[in-house]
Scaffold this active site. Structure first.
Site, PDB file in Angstrom:
ATOM      1  N   TYR A 149       0.807  -1.222   0.000  1.00 12.75           N
ATOM      2  CA  TYR A 149       0.000   0.000   0.000  1.00 12.75           C
ATOM      3  C   TYR A 149       0.843   1.276   0.000  1.00 12.75           C
ATOM      4  O   TYR A 149       0.487   2.235  -0.708  1.00 12.75           O
ATOM      5  CB  TYR A 149      -1.000  -0.019   1.152  1.00 12.75           C
ATOM      6  CG  TYR A 149      -2.193  -0.890   0.857  1.00 12.75           C
ATOM      7  CD1 TYR A 149      -3.312  -0.375   0.210  1.00 12.75           C
ATOM      8  CD2 TYR A 149      -2.201  -2.242   1.187  1.00 12.75           C
ATOM      9  CE1 TYR A 149      -4.403  -1.178  -0.089  1.00 12.75           C
ATOM     10  CE2 TYR A 149      -3.284  -3.057   0.899  1.00 12.75           C
ATOM     11  CZ  TYR A 149      -4.390  -2.513   0.254  1.00 12.75           C
ATOM     12  OH  TYR A 149      -5.464  -3.311  -0.057  1.00 12.75           O
ATOM     13  N   GLU A 190      -8.561  -7.582   4.509  1.00 12.62           N
ATOM     14  CA  GLU A 190      -7.735  -8.611   3.870  1.00 12.62           C
ATOM     15  C   GLU A 190      -7.035  -9.481   4.906  1.00 12.62           C
ATOM     16  O   GLU A 190      -6.982 -10.719   4.748  1.00 12.62           O
ATOM     17  CB  GLU A 190      -6.719  -7.932   2.951  1.00 12.62           C
ATOM     18  CG  GLU A 190      -7.363  -7.350   1.696  1.00 12.62           C
ATOM     19  CD  GLU A 190      -6.615  -6.183   1.081  1.00 12.62           C
ATOM     20  OE1 GLU A 190      -7.216  -5.424   0.325  1.00 12.62           O
ATOM     21  OE2 GLU A 190      -5.436  -6.032   1.363  1.00 12.62           O
TER      22      GLU A 190
END
Length: 396
Positions: free
Chosen positions: A98, A140
């Site tokens: 990310y 996730e």
């Protein structure tokens, strides 16, 4: 929740960002792949990238998330986030990726919008990014924990136990764990990612729905050979059709996907088109095994009976249910009892309280959704699955 200061800035700049989001995402991917070419080779779908579909999906998700933060500040768009998180988990995405995405995305924003990106604007959109990213990371990691795998470590070797030619362009592969261990469970409607090594060394990943019973020791996926319309053919589907044989091995992910059959006694409607029938087969098999007592309506549209993969299974599973109706529509060669042309719900009764599940091309699902809403089915009771990037969201 977005801070008040950032909310004001995002509200003021959302029109400009929204108008430029297509250019921003295109430049973002150029920068990302230039810095990390392995991501395009081994993680992202090269076909979708070439067609611009992934760019549209990313642009739509960013715009939709920011809009939701402004219009519904006390809630999160969990349906959207969940769908993205399931796809990410099936690819093995981890939290470490990310910051990489954030770096190149904000470089693209600054380059496209120029002087309009003041420190205040950058700070506000950075808050938007990390609200979305942290929400996805949390979902996730929960999905990884549910599958009892380390974050990102979703891959396992499977052996092709059988290969069945369903139609001229659809082949079913039966898979068993190569290590002989029990197959992990899954929920009716879920999919797996398949990682395929291509002749140029790229390890491309595609998702395929599991079409069998969750209780079976054998997993079944049906691969439709993708023919390019104005572009190249599907490289993974053609490779699997040409080269994957009984006894070969595949790298397959743990099962994921949020279009799953709800555990209820409500009436069910399953509407599919083309290869979208595969998750419906899994749902039907589960409904038949559990003796679902409420009405089940099974609808499918295809080009012709010869193109309808798993056609006999589709009808046979429905006939095992105590209260089921089946109707197929074909653009050509329709047989007695089948509809001709596009799926039309005009003559199809829909029981009150029906939970509807849709899978197929986007225009098909939009049409069926509109027809169901016209029949009084609440939008919250209509669930859908998109193969590939979620362009429904991108164009919403």
């Amino acid at each position: 929740m977005l801070s008040e200061k950032s909310a004001a800035t995002v509200r003021a700049t959302l029109p400009a960002v929204g108008a430029a989001i297509g250019d921003i995402t295109e430049l973002f991917y150029e920068k990302l792949f230039a810095a990390h070419p392995a991501l395009l080779r081994d993680l992202f779908n090269r076909g979708n990238q070439n067609a611009g579909l992934q760019k549209q999906a990313l642009a739509g998700s960013i715009a939709a998330f920011a809009t939701h933060l402004l219009e519904h500040p006390d809630t999160r768009p969990d349906v959207m986030l969940g769908r993205i998180a399931h796809k990410h988990a099936s690819l093995g995405v981890t939290r470490e990726q990310y910051p990489v995405v954030r770096l190149h995305l904000f470089e693209a924003i600054a380059e496209v919008l120029g002087e309009a990106v003041t420190p205040e604007v950058a700070e506000a959109w950075d808050e938007v990014y990390w609200l979305m990213a942290n929400a996805l990371i949390a979902i996730e990691e929960r999905l990884y924990a549910e599958q009892r795998v380390l974050a990102g470590d979703v891959w396992r070797e499977w052996t092709v136990a059988a290969r069945i030619e369903e139609t001229a362009d659809c082949t079913t592969f039966h898979l068993t764990p190569a290590d002989g261990a029990p197959a992990p469970g899954f929920k009716p409607g879920q999919y797996v990612s398949v990682q395929t090594e291509l002749p140029d060394g790229a390890r491309q990943i595609r998702q395929y729905s599991l079409s069998g019973s969750p209780g079976s020791a054998v997993r079944a996926i049906t691969v439709k050979r993708v023919h390019g319309t104005g572009g190249p053919d599907g490289e993974v589907s053609h490779h699997l059709h040409a080269h994957l044989r009984t006894g070969d091995t595949l790298r397959v992910s743990a099962p994921y996907g949020d279009l799953v059959l709800r555990d209820s006694a409500a009436p069910v409607l399953l509407a599919s088109a083309g290869i979208g029938c595969t998750p419906m087969l899994s749902m039907l098999e589960h409904l038949a095994e559990t003796g679902h007592p409420a009405p089940v309506t099974v609808l499918h549209a295809d080009r012709a009976p010869a193109d309808h993969a798993l056609r006999s299974d589709h009808r046979a599973l429905a006939q095992k249910l105590p209260d089921a109706s089946v109707r197929f529509w074909y653009e050509s060669d329709a047989e007695p009892g089948d509809g001709t042309g596009l799926l039309d719900l005009a003559g199809t009764p829909v029981a009150p309280g029906t939970q509807a599940y849709l899978c197929g091309p986007l225009p098909f699902m939009r049409s069926v959704r509109e027809q169901l809403i016209a029949k009084g089915v609440p939008a919250s009771d209509i669930h859908y699955e998109v193969f590939g990037p979620d362009l429904w969201l991108a164009s919403a």
